[in-house]
Design a protein around this motif. Structure first.
Motif, mmCIF file in Angstrom:
data_model
loop_
_atom_site.group_PDB
_atom_site.id
_atom_site.type_symbol
_atom_site.label_atom_id
_atom_site.label_comp_id
_atom_site.label_asym_id
_atom_site.label_seq_id
_atom_site.Cartn_x
_atom_site.Cartn_y
_atom_site.Cartn_z
ATOM 1 N N GLY A 67 0.818 -1.197 0.000
ATOM 2 C CA GLY A 67 0.000 0.000 0.000
ATOM 3 C C GLY A 67 0.855 1.251 0.000
ATOM 4 O O GLY A 67 2.090 1.198 -0.090
ATOM 5 N N GLU A 68 0.185 2.374 0.115
ATOM 6 C CA GLU A 68 0.849 3.683 0.104
ATOM 7 C C GLU A 68 1.029 4.168 1.536
ATOM 8 O O GLU A 68 0.127 4.052 2.367
ATOM 9 C CB GLU A 68 0.015 4.691 -0.686
ATOM 10 N N GLY A 70 1.071 6.558 4.548
ATOM 11 C CA GLY A 70 0.373 7.781 4.926
ATOM 12 C C GLY A 70 1.149 8.546 5.979
ATOM 13 O O GLY A 70 2.314 8.898 5.791
ATOM 14 N N LYS A 85 -2.115 2.574 3.424
ATOM 15 C CA LYS A 85 -3.499 2.733 2.971
ATOM 16 C C LYS A 85 -3.588 2.459 1.481
ATOM 17 O O LYS A 85 -2.609 2.388 0.758
ATOM 18 C CB LYS A 85 -3.968 4.159 3.261
ATOM 19 N N ASP A 86 -4.843 2.232 1.053
ATOM 20 C CA ASP A 86 -5.160 2.175 -0.375
ATOM 21 C C ASP A 86 -6.268 3.199 -0.627
ATOM 22 O O ASP A 86 -6.470 4.120 0.167
ATOM 23 C CB ASP A 86 -5.538 0.760 -0.804
ATOM 24 N N ASP A 87 -7.016 3.025 -1.708
ATOM 25 C CA ASP A 87 -8.022 4.040 -2.045
ATOM 26 C C ASP A 87 -9.260 3.980 -1.154
ATOM 27 O O ASP A 87 -10.104 4.887 -1.182
ATOM 28 C CB ASP A 87 -8.440 3.894 -3.505
ATOM 29 N N ARG A 88 -9.389 2.920 -0.286
ATOM 30 C CA ARG A 88 -10.615 2.796 0.524
ATOM 31 C C ARG A 88 -10.341 2.651 2.008
ATOM 32 O O ARG A 88 -11.100 3.135 2.833
ATOM 33 C CB ARG A 88 -11.452 1.610 0.035
ATOM 34 N N ASN A 89 -9.266 1.963 2.400
ATOM 35 C CA ASN A 89 -9.051 1.641 3.808
ATOM 36 C C ASN A 89 -7.632 2.023 4.224
ATOM 37 O O ASN A 89 -6.765 2.318 3.392
ATOM 38 C CB ASN A 89 -9.296 0.146 4.073
ATOM 39 N N GLU A 112 5.036 3.977 -2.178
ATOM 40 C CA GLU A 112 4.371 2.677 -2.211
ATOM 41 C C GLU A 112 5.349 1.634 -1.711
ATOM 42 O O GLU A 112 6.465 1.506 -2.235
ATOM 43 C CB GLU A 112 3.904 2.346 -3.618
#
Length: 540
Positions: A67-68, A70, A85-89, A112
């Motif tokens: 993931g990325e 944060g 995180k990803d685009d949702r969680n 990433e």
């Protein structure tokens, strides 16, 4: 006593939440039927938190998550907290102090990554998190994206500004090298410096790959810059940060922020020689000069000594010629200007004429002056009467009497003053004072003799080096050196060197000189000669 006395921890409970572990609760025999909704068991908060923790750790175990990155936070205790995180969680991550030291890369916001660790819970905040013990960027593309992000940031801050680059010293006395002491890089640099211009080299050993690379390289650059100019360890005039080639991951330590900022903050000029020709790091942009290889960095650091000697000799010859030509031009100019000057008798003609005129007027001027002075004498002699002379004599007697009364005290004071001066000077002529003066002068003489001996030794050594250099030049310019490369000298009668084939027929018997001796063509059959190599020719 707790109200759920009809329940005990023995087996799987009826009506327990799905996440409850197997074998926690077992219903006992009921004395009476409870009211609707009152047969559910009651748990403490710690029991629920422990049950959730065991379920999550038992079901997932060790996992890898991509993931990325944060938010990133460094605690004073040394622990590291960040989010993946990803685009949702979002997944909260933590790395303890001992695990942070083992990470091969540090998380940066927006990068990433792939993290490895175990899922667990944090009951104090009622959340789950991941205990990370491994982190790496998610592929080369992510590394290059991170590299471009850092390059843009440092470029905006002015760390790569060409105006801030410092010029390299022409001939550094001390060169500091930051590299691994066991690799081939330091040997290449030392060998190249020894061939071009031998200089003093200080090596700061560092790790050039891995987790310890960046802090050690930054500490080495800062340490060299912190050396005092007149300290026991000489302060380098030039720094070289060198490493051999490798992949992007191998060279990543030279892209770290602490290394770039240490290179920019230093005051000593720095050459970056990281990797091969095609390898590029952020240190190359922050350094004052980039070298494609470590050997090229050594070539940038010092000039070729033989070229400097030849250039100095050429400049000396040009200076001698320029001085000679300048003196000749000024001599010609002086000769040209001297022709325009008038003759000496022309310059003194008017002066001689004025002298003749003054000579003719001298007799009359002397007579007139004598008459004027005689008249003034007659006028003043009228005032010389006896009474006036007696008054002058009385006044002179009184003045003499007053001076005579002051004479004796003045003489005594003068005698006392001279006696004091004599006593002072006699103290300086005592044997102990003379011995001190002799010892001081002897020390001065010893120092002068030592300086004279040192100067004489240095001059003799310098003369010896010049004599050796001239002898090497004589050997290099002699024809014997040419004979060593496979050539020969042909002489005719009376040891005359012949260079044409036409002279061979009319000349006396020939003599040929090789590098290992001389021979005549008639004696070739009588002497056993070693045939020349097939790749060498002959002048005949």
């Amino acid at each position: 006593m707790r109200p759920d006395t009809g329940w005990r921890r023995a087996g799987q409970a009826r009506g327990v939440a799905p996440f409850a572990p197997r074998g926690i609760l077992q219903r006992m025999d009921l004395i009476d039927d409870p009211a609707p909704g009152q047969n559910a068991p009651e748990f403490t908060v710690s029991e629920i938190s422990g049950a959730v923790k065991r379920v999550i750790e038992g079901e997932f175990g060790r996992v890898r998550v991509r993931g990325e990155v944060g938010r990133v936070s460094h605690a004073r205790s040394g622990h590291l907290y960040f989010d993946v995180k990803d685009d949702r969680n979002l997944l909260a991550c933590v790395a303890w102090k001992g695990q942070v030291a083992a990470l091969t890369a540090m998380p940066e916001e927006g990068a990433e990554v792939v993290v490895t660790g175990r899922l667990t819970t944090f009951g104090s905040q009622s959340k789950y998190q991941m205990n990370v013990d491994g982190l790496r960027p998610a592929g080369v593309g992510a590394l290059m994206a991170m590299l471009e992000k850092r390059r843009a940031q440092f470029q905006a801050e002015g760390l790569f500004d060409p105006a801030a680059k410092r010029p390299l010293p022409f001939l550094p006395r001390v060169i500091g090298v930051v590299t691994s002491p066991t690799g081939a890089v330091i040997r290449d640099i030392l060998h190249r410096l020894r061939d071009r211009f031998p200089s003093r080299v200080l090596v700061w050993p560092v790790a050039v790959q891995g987790r310890a690379c960046a802090p050690e390289v930054a500490a080495a650059i800062a340490g060299f810059n912190a050396l005092p100019p007149d300290g026991p360890i000489p302060r380098p005039d030039l720094l070289i940060v060198a490493r051999g080639g490798g992949s992007v991951e191998d060279l990543w330590g030279f892209n770290e922020e602490i290394v770039v900022r240490a290179a920019f903050a230093g005051t000593i000029p720095l050459i970056s020689a990281v990797g091969h020709e095609t390898d590029t790091s952020l240190l190359d942009h922050a350094a004052d000069r980039r070298a494609p290889t470590p050997s090229a960095a050594a070539e940038m650091a010092v000039p070729v000594r033989l070229d400097l000697v030849a250039q100095t000799d050429a400049l000396g010859a040009r200076l001698t010629r320029a001085l000679g030509q300048g003196v000749a031009r000024r001599r010609d100019r002086l000769r040209d200007l001297s022709r325009a000057l008038p003759r000496a008798d022309t310059l003194t003609a008017q002066g001689r004429q004025r002298l003749d005129l003054a000579e003719r007027r001298l007799d009359a001027a002397l007579a007139a002056g004598q008459a004027a002075r005689r008249a003034r004498l007659a006028e003043r002699s009228a005032h010389l009467r006896p009474s006036g002379l007696m008054q002058r004599l009385v006044a002179c007697d009184r003045t003499a009497a007053g001076l005579g009364a002051r004479l004796a005290p003045g003489l005594r004071r003068a005698l006392d003053l001279r006696a004091a001066r004599l006593a002072e000077r006699s103290d300086r002529l005592r044997p102990d004072a003379l011995r001190r003066d002799i010892a001081r002068h002897r020390d001065t003489l010893s120092r002068q003799v030592a300086r004279l001996a040192a100067a004489q030794s240095a001059r003799l050594e310098r003369g010896g080096r010049q004599l050796e250099a001239l002898d090497r030049l004589r050997l290099s310019l002699g024809y014997e050196a040419t004979l060593q490369r496979g050539y020969a000298v042909v002489r005719a009668g009376d040891a005359v060197v012949t260079t044409r084939a036409a002279a061979e027929a009319a000349a006396a018997p020939l003599e040929i000189q090789f590098r290992d001796g001389r021979m005549t063509p008639g004696a070739r059959r009588r002497r056993k000669q070693t045939p020349p190599p097939p790749d060498q020719g002959t002048l005949l």
